[in-house]
Design an enzyme around this catalytic site. Structure first.
Site, short mmCIF file in Angstrom:
data_model
loop_
_atom_site.label_atom_id
_atom_site.label_comp_id
_atom_site.label_asym_id
_atom_site.label_seq_id
_atom_site.Cartn_x
_atom_site.Cartn_y
_atom_site.Cartn_z
N GLU A 233 1.11 -0.89 -0.09
CA GLU A 233 0.34 0.32 -0.31
C GLU A 233 0.79 1.51 -0.23
OE1 GLU A 233 -2.44 -0.14 3.88
OE2 GLU A 233 -3.57 -1.48 2.29
N HIS B 299 -11.46 8.77 4.19
CA HIS B 299 -10.81 7.83 3.53
C HIS B 299 -11.61 8.92 2.54
CE1 HIS B 299 -10.95 4.77 0.02
NE2 HIS B 299 -10.66 3.48 0.95
N ARG C 53 -3.71 9.88 -0.59
CA ARG C 53 -4.86 9.79 -0.04
C ARG C 53 -5.17 11.28 0.29
NH1 ARG C 53 -6.82 5.68 4.02
NH2 ARG C 53 -6.78 3.71 2.46
N HIS D 22 -12.37 8.16 8.77
CA HIS D 22 -11.82 6.35 8.90
C HIS D 22 -11.04 6.04 10.15
CE1 HIS D 22 -11.20 3.37 6.81
NE2 HIS D 22 -9.79 2.81 6.12
N ARG E 210 -1.23 7.64 9.61
CA ARG E 210 -1.01 6.42 10.11
C ARG E 210 -0.72 6.05 8.64
NH1 ARG E 210 -5.41 1.73 9.04
NH2 ARG E 210 -5.95 3.25 7.66
C1 LIG Z 1 -13.79 0.13 6.67
C2 LIG Z 1 -12.24 -0.34 7.36
C3 LIG Z 1 -12.20 -0.65 7.29
C4 LIG Z 1 -10.07 -0.44 7.22
N1 LIG Z 1 -9.65 -1.79 6.75
C5 LIG Z 1 -8.17 -1.56 7.80
C6 LIG Z 1 -7.25 -2.57 7.16
O1 LIG Z 1 -6.97 -3.04 6.16
N2 LIG Z 1 -5.68 -1.81 8.14
C7 LIG Z 1 -5.52 -1.93 9.38
O2 LIG Z 1 -4.71 -2.24 10.19
N3 LIG Z 1 -6.82 -1.26 9.58
C8 LIG Z 1 -7.65 -1.20 9.11
N4 LIG Z 1 -8.58 -0.18 9.82
C9 LIG Z 1 -8.70 0.39 11.07
C10 LIG Z 1 -8.70 -1.22 11.96
O3 LIG Z 1 -9.90 -1.47 11.25
C11 LIG Z 1 -9.18 -0.51 13.78
O4 LIG Z 1 -7.78 0.44 13.69
C12 LIG Z 1 -8.96 -1.17 14.35
O5 LIG Z 1 -9.68 -2.71 13.88
C13 LIG Z 1 -9.43 -1.51 15.77
O6 LIG Z 1 -9.46 -1.90 16.48
P1 LIG Z 1 -9.97 -2.24 18.52
O7 LIG Z 1 -9.43 -3.62 18.34
O8 LIG Z 1 -8.93 -1.03 18.65
O9 LIG Z 1 -11.43 -1.89 17.93
P2 LIG Z 1 -12.86 -2.06 17.51
O10 LIG Z 1 -12.48 -3.27 16.50
O11 LIG Z 1 -13.34 -1.03 16.51
O12 LIG Z 1 -13.92 -2.89 18.47
C14 LIG Z 1 -14.21 -1.40 19.31
C15 LIG Z 1 -15.07 -2.88 20.34
O13 LIG Z 1 -15.24 -2.06 21.04
C16 LIG Z 1 -16.78 -2.18 21.68
N5 LIG Z 1 -17.46 -0.85 22.66
C17 LIG Z 1 -16.91 0.36 22.37
N6 LIG Z 1 -18.06 0.65 23.08
C18 LIG Z 1 -18.40 0.12 24.09
C19 LIG Z 1 -19.12 0.43 25.18
N7 LIG Z 1 -19.49 1.87 25.52
N8 LIG Z 1 -18.98 -0.10 25.65
C20 LIG Z 1 -18.99 -1.45 25.73
N9 LIG Z 1 -18.25 -2.01 24.72
C21 LIG Z 1 -18.16 -1.30 23.88
C22 LIG Z 1 -17.62 -2.30 19.93
O14 LIG Z 1 -19.01 -3.01 20.48
C23 LIG Z 1 -16.25 -3.75 19.67
O15 LIG Z 1 -16.75 -4.94 20.42
C24 LIG Z 1 -10.14 -0.40 8.84
C25 LIG Z 1 -11.03 -0.02 9.65
C26 LIG Z 1 -11.99 0.66 8.91
C27 LIG Z 1 -13.65 1.54 9.43
#
Ligand SMILES: Cc1cc2nc3c(=O)[nH]c(=O)nc-3n(C[C@H](O)[C@H](O)[C@H](O)COP(=O)(O)OP(=O)(O)OC[C@H]3O[C@@H](n4cnc5c(N)ncnc54)[C@H](O)[C@@H]3O)c2cc1C
Length: 527
Positions: free
Chosen positions: A111, A236, A283, A344, A379
């Site tokens: 990428e 994005h 981007r 994003h 990022r």
């Molecule tokens: C469309 C899209 C594509 C992406 N593609 C990529 C990629 O290809 N590569 C990459 O590295 N990153 C990518 N990203 C970014 C990456 O996906 C995220 O930064 C990463 O998955 C975040 O992980 P996380 O565990 O911190 O949070 P998340 O995966 O967002 O999980 C958050 C969790 O917290 C829970 N939660 C939130 N608030 C509360 C609350 N008050 N009480 C209880 N539970 C709660 C939610 O329900 C969920 O279970 C992408 C993001 C998006 C939106």
């Protein structure tokens, strides 16, 4: 009602799942997710996870690329410790059944900003595969109790986040108040981990799921923790503009195949912003160009024209885009696709070490909710899944060393006082829409001092009303999320006001230059 466990993990995305799975079996874990699992942005991740696995790559090269992307604000020590554990994360995921292409077999992706092929993936469903596999494993573990549709409302601390000096806060986190159904439960834990993800929902257009309302960042802020670099929000450039499919990304690979951006007057406009690179500009440049074009003409979207590629090519090479657009009646080989940039990724967050430790004892913050310094001011693509996974593992490894001897004995339960059920949901709906519009119109991709100043005044008015509703009504998800996006919006604006330069993802027309020395912005609750 009180519940007790050794470790309370709030959030079931990449960060929360890896953490919960790695906690030793003799410790009891409560894993909460406000949405049904698999959940979070993790489920949506398409591109992949960046990690060094091939002989022509090295930790130093990955670090160099990350630093180059980060606009002068990458914390090298934190970045090194996360990046160097990438290969181990990939191997460990494989042991758990998540075998990514490019690690061992298949070809890794590349990428923008990466000097080597190191984006490990599973077609364009990487995040879905990770979420489903790790969620399934959590359900099988005897020491993990899962509560879905469980909404963490507030952290419980023994002192209310009083600052001692620097980033150190007096006090200890004892657990959290959690809304399940209509009742707020008291969850007590020897260690609490916030893994609640980002806050794209603070903006009108976002690629994030509805759950990304910055709850963890807002909870940590209320508990007194410092929040860093929130002005850096990655947009994005091309999200589908359609009311029935609001967070659908139209892959950027289309522009590599010659798709052109047009304004609604059917004029190709990239030449006015980057004559040399045109559609292939980075981007951030493309997102700024689209934003500027929309503001100039007063339009709410632009067009991405891929008609020249033809049906056969689009169906064969872009099945996701073809399926997504045709499902809402847009035929990409016959007409340009309406697109809009979308919030994003939240680069900033709660200041935390790579193992998630924060200034409050007994509280870790991991994943997108945290700011470790890995991303600096921008990022590098696919570094966020890496960060979330490595932080989850590092937190789990070190939690046994910092675990409190026991759960707190006496904590008062949630007091409902004279709260009544919320009867006029229009008030909440309107405030949601207003806040997100203000953020989109005034605090989006291109900012000015005047817009920032004005947005803060709007946010103050909305927040005041929301606080009134919060204290006088029974807790409900919509109201709680609204309160959190108000807090996060306010922090984003004040961070943007503090930055008197344009750097990384923050661009202010009133201070377009970059200063010689890069500084972090830090916002904390004034008490
Ligand atoms: C469309 C899209 C594509 C992406 N593609 C990529 C990629 O290809 N590569 C990459 O590295 N990153 C990518 N990203 C970014 C990456 O996906 C995220 O930064 C990463 O998955 C975040 O992980 P996380 O565990 O911190 O949070 P998340 O995966 O967002 O999980 C958050 C969790 O917290 C829970 N939660 C939130 N608030 C509360 C609350 N008050 N009480 C209880 N539970 C709660 C939610 O329900 C969920 O279970 C992408 C993001 C998006 C939106």
């Amino acid at each position: 009602m009180n519940r007790r466990c050794d470790v309370l993990v709030i959030g079931a995305g990449m960060a929360g799942l890896t953490c919960a799975l790695e906690i030793p079996d003799h410790l009891s874990v409560c894993l909460l997710s406000k949405t049904p699992m698999p959940a979070g942005s993790t489920y949506l991740a398409q591109g992949g996870l960046a990690a060094v696995t091939s002989p022509d790559d090295s930790i130093e090269l990955h670090l160099e690329d990350t630093i180059a992307a980060g606009g002068g604000l990458v914390d090298e020590k934190a970045a090194r410790s996360i990046i160097s554990r990438g290969p181990e994360l990939v191997a460990h995921l494989a042991e758990l059944g998540v075998i990514l292409e490019g690690a061992g077999s298949g070809i890794a992706g590349i990428e923008g900003g990466h000097s080597r092929r190191r984006v490990l993936h599973l077609d364009d469903r990487t995040g879905r595969f990770i979420s489903e596999t790790l969620s399934g494993l959590c359900r099988l573990r005897g020491n993990i109790e899962i509560a879905e549709r469980a909404f963490a409302v507030n952290l419980i601390t023994d002192r209310d986040g009083q600052q001692v000096s620097g980033d150190e806060i007096r006090g200890h986190c004892l657990g959290a108040y959690v809304l399940i159904g209509d009742e707020v439960h008291t969850f007590l834990a020897r260690e609490t981990v916030l893994a609640t993800g980002g806050c794209g929902k603070v903006y009108r257009y976002t690629s994030n799921q509805d759950a990304s309302t910055g709850d963890g960042i807002a909870m940590a802020y209320r508990a007194g923790l410092p929040i860093r670099n929130m002005e850096f929000f990655q947009f994005h450039p091309t999200c589908l503009f359609h009311p029935d499919k609001r967070n659908f990304l139209v892959t950027e690979a289309l522009r590599g195949e010659g798709a052109r951006r047009l304004n609604l007057d059917a004029k190709r406009f990239m030449s006015e912003y980057d004559q040399e690179r045109m559609e292939l500009a980075p981007r951030d440049v493309v997102a700024r160009a689209i934003d500027s074009e929309m503001k100039k003409l007063g339009h709410d979207h632009v067009l991405l024209d891929a008609t020249h590629l033809g049906r056969e090519f689009l169906e064969e090479h872009f099945p996701e885009v073809t399926l997504g657009t045709t499902s809402v009646g847009i035929i990409p080989w016959e007409e340009p696709i309406p697109v809009v940039p979308a919030a994003h990724y939240c680069v900033g967050g709660v200041i935390a070490s790579p193992d998630g430790t924060t200034g409050i004892r007994g509280l870790r913050v991991i994943g997108e909710a945290a700011s470790t310094g890995l991303h600096g001011a921008n990022r590098l693509g696919s570094n966020s899944l890496l960060e979330a996974g490595v932080m989850g593992i590092m937190a789990a490894e070190t939690i046994p060393e910092t675990l409190a001897d026991s759960c707190a004995a006496n904590v008062r339960d949630w007091s409902y006082g004279r709260a009544r059920p919320l009867s006029e949901s229009i008030l909440v709906d309107h405030a949601w829409a207003s806040l997100r519009s203000v953020m989109w119109d005034y605090v989006g991709i291109v900012r000015t001092d005047r817009r920032l100043h004005r947005s803060l005044r709007f946010i103050e008015v909305i927040s005041e009303e929301v606080e009134e509703d919060y204290w006088s009504h029974m807790p409900c998800t919509d109201l709680l999320e609204l309160r959190n996006i108000c807090t996060v919006g306010d922090v984003i604006v004040r961070s943007a006001q503090k930055r008197r330069e344009s750097r990384g993802l923050h661009y202010n027309l009133d201070c377009p230059e970059i200063s010689e020395t890069g500084r972090n912005t830090v916002i904390r609750l004034e008490k």
